[in-house]
Design a protein around this motif. Structure first.
Motif, PDB file in Angstrom:
ATOM      1  N   LEU A 184      26.396   9.146  -0.891  1.00 26.60           N
ATOM      2  CA  LEU A 184      24.989   9.220  -1.267  1.00 26.60           C
ATOM      3  C   LEU A 184      24.315   7.857  -1.197  1.00 26.60           C
ATOM      4  O   LEU A 184      23.097   7.775  -1.008  1.00 26.60           O
ATOM      5  CB  LEU A 184      24.848   9.806  -2.675  1.00 26.60           C
ATOM      6  CG  LEU A 184      24.944  11.333  -2.759  1.00 26.60           C
ATOM      7  CD1 LEU A 184      25.208  11.773  -4.184  1.00 26.60           C
ATOM      8  CD2 LEU A 184      23.687  11.983  -2.214  1.00 26.60           C
ATOM      9  N   LEU A 185      25.090   6.794  -1.323  1.00 23.26           N
ATOM     10  CA  LEU A 185      24.531   5.444  -1.246  1.00 23.26           C
ATOM     11  C   LEU A 185      24.678   4.827   0.139  1.00 23.26           C
ATOM     12  O   LEU A 185      24.150   3.740   0.385  1.00 23.26           O
ATOM     13  CB  LEU A 185      25.190   4.531  -2.296  1.00 23.26           C
ATOM     14  CG  LEU A 185      24.867   4.851  -3.758  1.00 23.26           C
ATOM     15  CD1 LEU A 185      25.650   3.924  -4.690  1.00 23.26           C
ATOM     16  CD2 LEU A 185      23.374   4.744  -4.045  1.00 23.26           C
ATOM     17  N   SER A 186      25.402   5.487   1.034  1.00 21.74           N
ATOM     18  CA  SER A 186      25.611   4.973   2.396  1.00 21.74           C
ATOM     19  C   SER A 186      25.376   6.112   3.371  1.00 21.74           C
ATOM     20  O   SER A 186      26.299   6.841   3.741  1.00 21.74           O
ATOM     21  CB  SER A 186      27.024   4.408   2.556  1.00 21.74           C
ATOM     22  OG  SER A 186      27.234   3.297   1.723  1.00 21.74           O
ATOM     23  N   ARG A 187      24.124   6.263   3.806  1.00 21.16           N
ATOM     24  CA  ARG A 187      23.737   7.414   4.609  1.00 21.16           C
ATOM     25  C   ARG A 187      23.606   7.089   6.099  1.00 21.16           C
ATOM     26  O   ARG A 187      23.166   7.936   6.890  1.00 21.16           O
ATOM     27  CB  ARG A 187      22.390   7.954   4.099  1.00 21.16           C
ATOM     28  CG  ARG A 187      22.371   8.348   2.615  1.00 21.16           C
ATOM     29  CD  ARG A 187      22.984   9.695   2.394  1.00 21.16           C
ATOM     30  NE  ARG A 187      22.159  10.745   2.940  1.00 21.16           N
ATOM     31  CZ  ARG A 187      21.147  11.336   2.277  1.00 21.16           C
ATOM     32  NH1 ARG A 187      20.843  10.955   1.038  1.00 21.16           N
ATOM     33  NH2 ARG A 187      20.457  12.292   2.851  1.00 21.16           N
ATOM     34  N   GLY A 188      23.990   5.884   6.503  1.00 22.83           N
ATOM     35  CA  GLY A 188      23.831   5.459   7.875  1.00 22.83           C
ATOM     36  C   GLY A 188      24.399   6.401   8.929  1.00 22.83           C
ATOM     37  O   GLY A 188      23.778   6.606   9.980  1.00 22.83           O
ATOM     38  N   ILE A 240      19.822  16.721  -5.813  1.00 21.14           N
ATOM     39  CA  ILE A 240      20.642  15.527  -5.585  1.00 21.14           C
ATOM     40  C   ILE A 240      19.911  14.554  -4.678  1.00 21.14           C
ATOM     41  O   ILE A 240      19.914  13.338  -4.904  1.00 21.14           O
ATOM     42  CB  ILE A 240      22.012  15.933  -4.990  1.00 21.14           C
ATOM     43  CG1 ILE A 240      22.830  16.707  -6.033  1.00 21.14           C
ATOM     44  CG2 ILE A 240      22.784  14.709  -4.508  1.00 21.14           C
ATOM     45  CD1 ILE A 240      24.063  17.391  -5.457  1.00 21.14           C
ATOM     46  N   GLU A 241      19.282  15.080  -3.647  1.00 24.37           N
ATOM     47  CA  GLU A 241      18.521  14.243  -2.721  1.00 24.37           C
ATOM     48  C   GLU A 241      17.382  13.521  -3.454  1.00 24.37           C
ATOM     49  O   GLU A 241      17.084  12.358  -3.151  1.00 24.37           O
ATOM     50  CB  GLU A 241      17.951  15.102  -1.590  1.00 24.37           C
ATOM     51  CG  GLU A 241      17.164  14.342  -0.551  1.00 24.37           C
ATOM     52  CD  GLU A 241      18.045  13.545   0.407  1.00 24.37           C
ATOM     53  OE1 GLU A 241      17.565  12.536   0.940  1.00 24.37           O
ATOM     54  OE2 GLU A 241      19.213  13.928   0.594  1.00 24.37           O
ATOM     55  N   ALA A 242      16.773  14.193  -4.410  1.00 19.36           N
ATOM     56  CA  ALA A 242      15.699  13.571  -5.196  1.00 19.36           C
ATOM     57  C   ALA A 242      16.254  12.494  -6.126  1.00 19.36           C
ATOM     58  O   ALA A 242      15.600  11.472  -6.376  1.00 19.36           O
ATOM     59  CB  ALA A 242      14.963  14.638  -6.004  1.00 19.36           C
ATOM     60  N   ALA A 243      17.467  12.714  -6.630  1.00 19.22           N
ATOM     61  CA  ALA A 243      18.085  11.735  -7.531  1.00 19.22           C
ATOM     62  C   ALA A 243      18.463  10.464  -6.791  1.00 19.22           C
ATOM     63  O   ALA A 243      18.244   9.348  -7.286  1.00 19.22           O
ATOM     64  CB  ALA A 243      19.322  12.347  -8.200  1.00 19.22           C
ATOM     65  N   ILE A 244      19.029  10.623  -5.589  1.00 20.31           N
ATOM     66  CA  ILE A 244      19.435   9.467  -4.782  1.00 20.31           C
ATOM     67  C   ILE A 244      18.961   9.698  -3.353  1.00 20.31           C
ATOM     68  O   ILE A 244      19.718  10.184  -2.504  1.00 20.31           O
ATOM     69  CB  ILE A 244      20.959   9.228  -4.825  1.00 20.31           C
ATOM     70  CG1 ILE A 244      21.474   9.151  -6.262  1.00 20.31           C
ATOM     71  CG2 ILE A 244      21.309   7.944  -4.074  1.00 20.31           C
ATOM     72  CD1 ILE A 244      22.962   8.874  -6.379  1.00 20.31           C
ATOM     73  N   PRO A 245      17.727   9.365  -3.050  1.00 20.01           N
ATOM     74  CA  PRO A 245      17.225   9.570  -1.682  1.00 20.01           C
ATOM     75  C   PRO A 245      17.931   8.645  -0.694  1.00 20.01           C
ATOM     76  O   PRO A 245      18.467   7.596  -1.069  1.00 20.01           O
ATOM     77  CB  PRO A 245      15.728   9.208  -1.790  1.00 20.01           C
ATOM     78  CG  PRO A 245      15.426   9.152  -3.252  1.00 20.01           C
ATOM     79  CD  PRO A 245      16.707   8.815  -3.942  1.00 20.01           C
ATOM     80  N   ALA A 246      17.933   9.033   0.560  1.00 21.27           N
ATOM     81  CA  ALA A 246      18.502   8.183   1.609  1.00 21.27           C
ATOM     82  C   ALA A 246      17.815   6.824   1.588  1.00 21.27           C
ATOM     83  O   ALA A 246      16.590   6.736   1.488  1.00 21.27           O
ATOM     84  CB  ALA A 246      18.328   8.842   2.971  1.00 21.27           C
ATOM     85  N   GLY A 247      18.609   5.763   1.642  1.00 22.16           N
ATOM     86  CA  GLY A 247      18.065   4.407   1.651  1.00 22.16           C
ATOM     87  C   GLY A 247      17.754   3.846   0.281  1.00 22.16           C
ATOM     88  O   GLY A 247      17.219   2.738   0.174  1.00 22.16           O
TER      89      GLY A 247
END
Length: 338
Positions: free
Chosen positions: A187-191, A312-319
């Motif tokens: 979730l913290l590394s979406r590259g 989940i996406e709202a809690a930790i968005p990409a980037g």
């Protein structure tokens, strides 16, 4: 956990069948400070008993210690119970510190390092063998060509890659069948979502995701005042320092709220999110103790609905992560970051 058999996934059309979670063994020998060998072996046994047959290691983890540890753990096990994934290429000084790049991935190095790993692991073959990083001065065709020769000779079953970019994957796949690419994905590394995953899916190559808990940040067990020992390399990582750490832990708190609604732990939801990104992805968890392994295995019981995934996406968005996943001088050496 006795007698448990977890679901399986296949790493590419020609790749091995492995448990839906794999075990990354690095922390049992290196990078995160001291580890208890008896606990490590108990964890390896518990993983295999649960059907978690993919064990990931490298010849430079503990300068050979990790392979010897795994060999001890497998002494009373059938060889076909385990899928051994081994990386090579990084080099170390006698004090345990890494030698600076370039990585040693020449054809000569492939054969030499493979011979040593086979001896330490006390096995006739390695299931997946891969360079840990690329060397821009060594064409990937040379490295993969040598791996293919070792595959044809029966010393390795499958060829993998690690931390590579789209162009390198295509060049490698033109030389030999690639089973999977190993890369940090969380979730913290979406590259990997940008170009890597689409390329892998186009070519029918699997992904083994390491760092699914962002080296502990997403575990729900981390605190802003946690002290790191001198041998814990996370102390040098940008995400674990100062304002970056505080900001990242705020994101984890938001994830924790979703986890509580699911009656799961924060780490279980973080692992389940990676697993939910596709059946061609196998998350690697770095448990060093049986209790942490059991917690990670609980992620397989977490069912994420489309609504949960949106939350989940709202809690930790990409980037959203504060700080890079490695120090800048290391990031620029990664083929996957070019």
């Amino acid at each position: 956990m006795a007698g448990m058999t977890i679901p399986t996934r296949k790493l590419s059309a020609a790749g091995p069948v492995v448990g839906a979670l794999g075990l990354g063994a690095m922390g049992m020998s290196d990078m995160y400070g001291p580890a208890d060998e008896s606990q490590s072996i108990a964890t390896l046994h518990a993983a295999l008993d649960a059907g978690m047959n993919l064990i990931d290691t490298a010849d430079f983890y503990g300068s050979g210690h990790n392979e010897l540890l795994i060999s001890r753990a497998l002494r009373e096990r059938r060889r076909d119970e385990v899928v051994l994934s081994v990386k090579f290429g990084s080099r170390k000084h006698p004090d345990g510190s890494f030698q600076p790049a370039p990585y040693d991935v020449s054809a000569v190095a492939v054969r030499d390092r493979l011979a040593q790993s086979l001896r330490r692991l006390n096995t006739d073959y390695i299931d997946i063998y891969r360079p840990s990083r690329l060397n821009p001065d060594v064409p990937i065709e040379e490295t993969v060509g040598a791996l293919r020769e070792m595959q044809e000779a029966g010393y390795i079953r499958h060829i993998g890659l690690s931390e590579v970019g789209e162009e390198s994957i295509r060049r490698a796949a033109a030389v030999a069948t690639i089973s999977d690419v190993q890369i940090e994905y969380s979730l913290l590394s979406r590259g990997p979502e940008q170009a890597l995953l689409p390329t892998l899916r186009e070519l029918g190559i699997g992904l083994t995701a390491y760092g699914v808990l962002s080296r502990g940040l997403l575990s729900g067990h981390w605190t802003v005042d946690r002290a790191l020992g001198s041998k814990d390399f996370r102390a040098a990582l940008p995400r674990f320092n100062g304002a970056n750490l505080a900001a990242n832990l705020k994101l984890v708190e938001e994830l924790g709220r979703v986890a509580r609604e699911l009656a799961a732990t924060t780490s279980q939801v973080a692992i389940a999110w990676v697993a939910a990104q596709g059946d061609d992805i196998v998350p690697l968890v770095g448990a060093r103790r049986v209790d942490r392994l059991e917690e990670s295995l609980g992620a397989l019981d977490v069912r994420l609905t489309p609504e949960h995934l949106t939350r989940i996406e709202a809690a930790i968005p990409a980037g959203a992560a504060a700080g890079g996943r490695y120090m800048d001088q290391q990031l620029h050496l990664l083929d996957s970051e070019r």
